[in-house]
Design a protein around this motif. Structure first.
Motif, PDB file in Angstrom:
ATOM      1  N   ASP A 155       0.865  -1.170   0.000  1.00 60.72           N
ATOM      2  CA  ASP A 155       0.000   0.000   0.000  1.00 60.72           C
ATOM      3  C   ASP A 155       0.906   1.225   0.000  1.00 60.72           C
ATOM      4  OD1 ASP A 155      -1.667   2.131   0.543  1.00 60.72           O
ATOM      5  OD2 ASP A 155      -2.767   1.130   2.159  1.00 60.72           O
ATOM      6  N   THR A 156       0.993   1.906  -1.121  1.00 61.98           N
ATOM      7  CA  THR A 156       1.955   2.985  -1.281  1.00 61.98           C
ATOM      8  C   THR A 156       1.621   4.219  -0.444  1.00 61.98           C
ATOM      9  OG1 THR A 156       0.759   3.703  -3.268  1.00 61.98           O
ATOM     10  CG2 THR A 156       2.689   2.266  -3.577  1.00 61.98           C
ATOM     11  N   ARG A 157       0.457   4.256   0.165  1.00 64.93           N
ATOM     12  CA  ARG A 157       0.128   5.340   1.096  1.00 64.93           C
ATOM     13  C   ARG A 157       0.511   4.980   2.524  1.00 64.93           C
ATOM     14  NH1 ARG A 157      -5.707   7.046   1.135  1.00 64.93           N
ATOM     15  NH2 ARG A 157      -4.839   8.806   2.324  1.00 64.93           N
ATOM     16  N   ARG A 158       0.877   3.728   2.763  1.00 68.16           N
ATOM     17  CA  ARG A 158       1.237   3.285   4.119  1.00 68.16           C
ATOM     18  C   ARG A 158       2.678   2.765   4.137  1.00 68.16           C
ATOM     19  NH1 ARG A 158      -2.787  -0.773   6.702  1.00 68.16           N
ATOM     20  NH2 ARG A 158      -2.726  -1.781   4.659  1.00 68.16           N
ATOM     21  N   VAL A 159       3.609   3.639   3.827  1.00 69.21           N
ATOM     22  CA  VAL A 159       5.036   3.320   3.867  1.00 69.21           C
ATOM     23  C   VAL A 159       5.656   4.186   4.971  1.00 69.21           C
ATOM     24  CG1 VAL A 159       7.214   3.309   2.596  1.00 69.21           C
ATOM     25  CG2 VAL A 159       5.071   2.735   1.422  1.00 69.21           C
ATOM     26  N   TYR A 160       6.387   3.557   5.885  1.00 70.20           N
ATOM     27  CA  TYR A 160       6.856   4.225   7.093  1.00 70.20           C
ATOM     28  C   TYR A 160       8.340   3.944   7.321  1.00 70.20           C
ATOM     29  CZ  TYR A 160       1.789   3.867   7.779  1.00 70.20           C
ATOM     30  OH  TYR A 160       0.429   3.907   7.602  1.00 70.20           O
ATOM     31  N   ALA A 161       8.985   4.827   8.104  1.00 69.06           N
ATOM     32  CA  ALA A 161      10.396   4.634   8.430  1.00 69.06           C
ATOM     33  C   ALA A 161      10.604   4.736   9.933  1.00 69.06           C
ATOM     34  CB  ALA A 161      11.266   5.675   7.721  1.00 69.06           C
ATOM     35  N   THR A 162      11.459   3.857  10.450  1.00 70.20           N
ATOM     36  CA  THR A 162      11.898   3.931  11.832  1.00 70.20           C
ATOM     37  C   THR A 162      13.367   3.553  11.874  1.00 70.20           C
ATOM     38  OG1 THR A 162      11.437   3.227  14.112  1.00 70.20           O
ATOM     39  CG2 THR A 162      11.254   1.543  12.404  1.00 70.20           C
ATOM     40  N   GLY A 163      13.984   3.730  13.012  1.00 67.18           N
ATOM     41  CA  GLY A 163      15.396   3.385  13.128  1.00 67.18           C
ATOM     42  C   GLY A 163      15.896   3.664  14.524  1.00 67.18           C
ATOM     43  N   LYS A 164      17.095   3.183  14.794  1.00 65.46           N
ATOM     44  CA  LYS A 164      17.730   3.343  16.108  1.00 65.46           C
ATOM     45  C   LYS A 164      19.022   4.136  15.950  1.00 65.46           C
ATOM     46  CE  LYS A 164      19.362   2.452  20.262  1.00 65.46           C
ATOM     47  NZ  LYS A 164      20.491   1.552  20.369  1.00 65.46           N
ATOM     48  N   SER A 165      19.232   5.144  16.810  1.00 73.80           N
ATOM     49  CA  SER A 165      20.486   5.873  16.914  1.00 73.80           C
ATOM     50  C   SER A 165      20.859   6.565  15.591  1.00 73.80           C
ATOM     51  CB  SER A 165      21.593   4.923  17.401  1.00 73.80           C
ATOM     52  OG  SER A 165      22.752   5.630  17.761  1.00 73.80           O
ATOM     53  N   ALA A 179       9.386  13.194   1.924  1.00 77.30           N
ATOM     54  CA  ALA A 179       8.038  13.285   2.485  1.00 77.30           C
ATOM     55  C   ALA A 179       6.977  12.794   1.515  1.00 77.30           C
ATOM     56  CB  ALA A 179       7.749  14.725   2.908  1.00 77.30           C
ATOM     57  N   ASP A 180       7.335  12.670   0.233  1.00 76.33           N
ATOM     58  CA  ASP A 180       6.391  12.165  -0.762  1.00 76.33           C
ATOM     59  C   ASP A 180       6.326  10.644  -0.772  1.00 76.33           C
ATOM     60  OD1 ASP A 180       9.022  12.054  -1.737  1.00 76.33           O
ATOM     61  OD2 ASP A 180       8.319  12.010  -3.818  1.00 76.33           O
ATOM     62  N   ARG A 181       7.249   9.979  -0.083  1.00 77.35           N
ATOM     63  CA  ARG A 181       7.276   8.504  -0.086  1.00 77.35           C
ATOM     64  C   ARG A 181       6.942   7.907   1.283  1.00 77.35           C
ATOM     65  NH1 ARG A 181      10.175   6.367  -4.559  1.00 77.35           N
ATOM     66  NH2 ARG A 181       9.138   4.412  -4.034  1.00 77.35           N
ATOM     67  N   PHE A 182       7.242   8.636   2.364  1.00 81.03           N
ATOM     68  CA  PHE A 182       7.014   8.098   3.710  1.00 81.03           C
ATOM     69  C   PHE A 182       5.860   8.832   4.384  1.00 81.03           C
ATOM     70  CE2 PHE A 182      11.416   6.801   2.995  1.00 81.03           C
ATOM     71  CZ  PHE A 182      11.365   5.476   3.415  1.00 81.03           C
ATOM     72  N   ALA A 183       4.912   8.049   4.899  1.00 80.45           N
ATOM     73  CA  ALA A 183       3.734   8.625   5.543  1.00 80.45           C
ATOM     74  C   ALA A 183       4.029   9.144   6.936  1.00 80.45           C
ATOM     75  CB  ALA A 183       2.622   7.581   5.608  1.00 80.45           C
ATOM     76  N   ALA A 184       5.011   8.552   7.642  1.00 81.89           N
ATOM     77  CA  ALA A 184       5.359   8.966   9.003  1.00 81.89           C
ATOM     78  C   ALA A 184       6.708   8.358   9.353  1.00 81.89           C
ATOM     79  CB  ALA A 184       4.295   8.512  10.006  1.00 81.89           C
ATOM     80  N   GLU A 203       8.111  18.654   1.562  1.00 86.00           N
ATOM     81  CA  GLU A 203       7.053  19.136   0.678  1.00 86.00           C
ATOM     82  C   GLU A 203       5.669  18.959   1.272  1.00 86.00           C
ATOM     83  OE1 GLU A 203       5.842  16.170  -2.633  1.00 86.00           O
ATOM     84  OE2 GLU A 203       8.030  16.183  -2.627  1.00 86.00           O
ATOM     85  N   ARG A 204       5.580  18.302   2.419  1.00 88.13           N
ATOM     86  CA  ARG A 204       4.304  18.169   3.122  1.00 88.13           C
ATOM     87  C   ARG A 204       4.607  18.016   4.614  1.00 88.13           C
ATOM     88  NH1 ARG A 204       4.388  12.619   4.404  1.00 88.13           N
ATOM     89  NH2 ARG A 204       2.439  12.793   5.520  1.00 88.13           N
ATOM     90  N   PRO A 205       3.644  18.313   5.490  1.00 83.50           N
ATOM     91  CA  PRO A 205       3.847  18.046   6.914  1.00 83.50           C
ATOM     92  C   PRO A 205       4.020  16.541   7.141  1.00 83.50           C
ATOM     93  CG  PRO A 205       1.979  19.508   6.559  1.00 83.50           C
ATOM     94  CD  PRO A 205       2.350  18.956   5.218  1.00 83.50           C
ATOM     95  N   HIS A 313      -1.829   7.146  10.177  1.00 82.02           N
ATOM     96  CA  HIS A 313      -1.365   8.124   9.195  1.00 82.02           C
ATOM     97  C   HIS A 313      -1.110   7.469   7.839  1.00 82.02           C
ATOM     98  CE1 HIS A 313      -0.995  11.223  12.222  1.00 82.02           C
ATOM     99  NE2 HIS A 313      -0.427  10.337  13.009  1.00 82.02           N
ATOM    100  N   ARG A 314      -1.558   8.160   6.798  1.00 83.94           N
ATOM    101  CA  ARG A 314      -1.331   7.734   5.417  1.00 83.94           C
ATOM    102  C   ARG A 314      -0.875   8.937   4.593  1.00 83.94           C
ATOM    103  NH1 ARG A 314      -5.063   4.311   7.416  1.00 83.94           N
ATOM    104  NH2 ARG A 314      -5.344   2.243   6.472  1.00 83.94           N
TER     105      ARG A 314
END
Length: 320
Positions: A155-165, A179-184, A203-205, A313-314
């Motif tokens: 689902d290209t509207r539900r792509v997210y990033a996380t990470g450590k350190s 911001a155009d590829r990651f929803a949060a 380009e977006r909040p 968030h999407r």
């Protein structure tokens, strides 16, 4: 209180896994109404429920990532995608081992960084002073997303990033530039060197949830001027300002060691949240094993809190 804090935290101990809560398990694939990637209907590259090390070429360099498909992965349904970035000197597989992200109802990719110049064998990410010179991890991330979306039903509207350190710091750079590829994004114990946020004009909040221990001696909660590291509350408040948030809610304290600060009324329906772990170390809250030095809280499980935030968030429809 000190006794309660000792019970809430463990020092580099192996922990017993906790079953996935029903609320998490219920929010995975969508059978209809979700914008599927071009990989919809393609045969899965591996068995559901497994993790496999895979390679792609980016910038003329062979790059690797650990790919996890959730139990029940069905290529006819659209799945959320989480990209999780390891810390300096760690690996994607190492992050998978302690984070419990692979228990979530989502496809999870754990990419591996490139060994930094003069940094021994420690892999790192763009934006840090010890990152490998000339390596474009933003471009690599774009290539990784393109590859995953071409092979899997994402689902290209539900792509997210996380990470450590160091990986968490890189998610700050992703929020600025992708911001155009990651929803949060959801940084944990983030190392926000100047290179992770210079000229940040997304380009977006972008919705952000940040976790940090107040007792972190590796990336100090109050910042480190000599290394160009900001105080964590100031970094988060900067995102609230960037997202044009109207209201900072009163802090919520969950005994014995969790304080949550939230901003609402942000542009585009976004929100910004900061989770402070009192006396917490350079660790992943709720980790199943060693995730860094210092105290590891068990009051919350970061992967559960992150998922609750992500699934709210999407990306806007006009982005896909």
């Amino acid at each position: 209180m000190k006794g309660l804090l000792r019970r809430a935290c463990v020092l580099a101990a192996a922990l017993v896994a906790v079953p996935l809560t029903p609320s998490l398990a219920a929010s995975g694939a969508l059978s209809s109404g979700a914008p599927s990637s071009e990989g919809r209907g393609s045969a899965a590259p591996q068995e559901p429920g497994t993790s496999v090390l895979r390679t792609i070429t980016s910038g003329g360099r062979e790059r690797t990532y650990q790919l996890h498909l959730p139990d029940g992965y069905d290529p006819a349904k659209s799945w959320p995608l989480i990209v999780a970035y390891h810390g300096r000197g760690n690996t994607g597989a190492g992050t998978e081992a302690f984070s419990r992200l692979s228990t979530l109802p989502a496809v999870v990719a754990y990419p591996n960084g490139v060994v930094g110049t003069g940094d021994g064998d420690r892999q790192a990410w763009q934006g840090a002073p010890y990152a490998a010179a000339g390596v474009d991890d933003i471009a690599f991330t774009g290539d990784l997303l393109d590859s995953l979306e071409s092979r899997l039903c994402v689902d290209t509207r539900r792509v997210y990033a996380t990470g450590k350190s160091n990986g968490a710091g890189f998610t700050g750079l992703l929020a600025c530039r992708m911001a155009d590829r990651f929803a949060a994004v959801a940084p944990v114990a983030g190392a926000f060197y100047p290179g992770t946020g210079e000229d940040c004009d997304p380009e977006r909040p972008v919705p952000v949830i940040d976790f940090h221990g107040t007792g972190d001696t590796t990336i100090p909660y109050q910042g480190d001027e000599d290394r160009g590291l900001p105080a964590i509350p100031e970094w988060v408040a900067g995102w609230a300002q960037r997202d044009r948030c109207a209201t900072r809610l009163p802090d919520e304290v969950a005994e014995p060691d969790i304080t949550t600060r939230r901003w609402t009324g942000c542009a585009g329906g976004t929100e910004v949240t900061h989770v402070a772990v009192t006396d917490g170390g350079h660790t992943w809250p709720g980790a199943d094993g060693y995730s860094g030095g210092g105290c590891t809280t068990q009051t919350i499980k970061a992967h559960e809190v992150i998922w609750d935030f992500f699934r709210g968030h999407r990306l806007p429809r006009d982005k896909h």
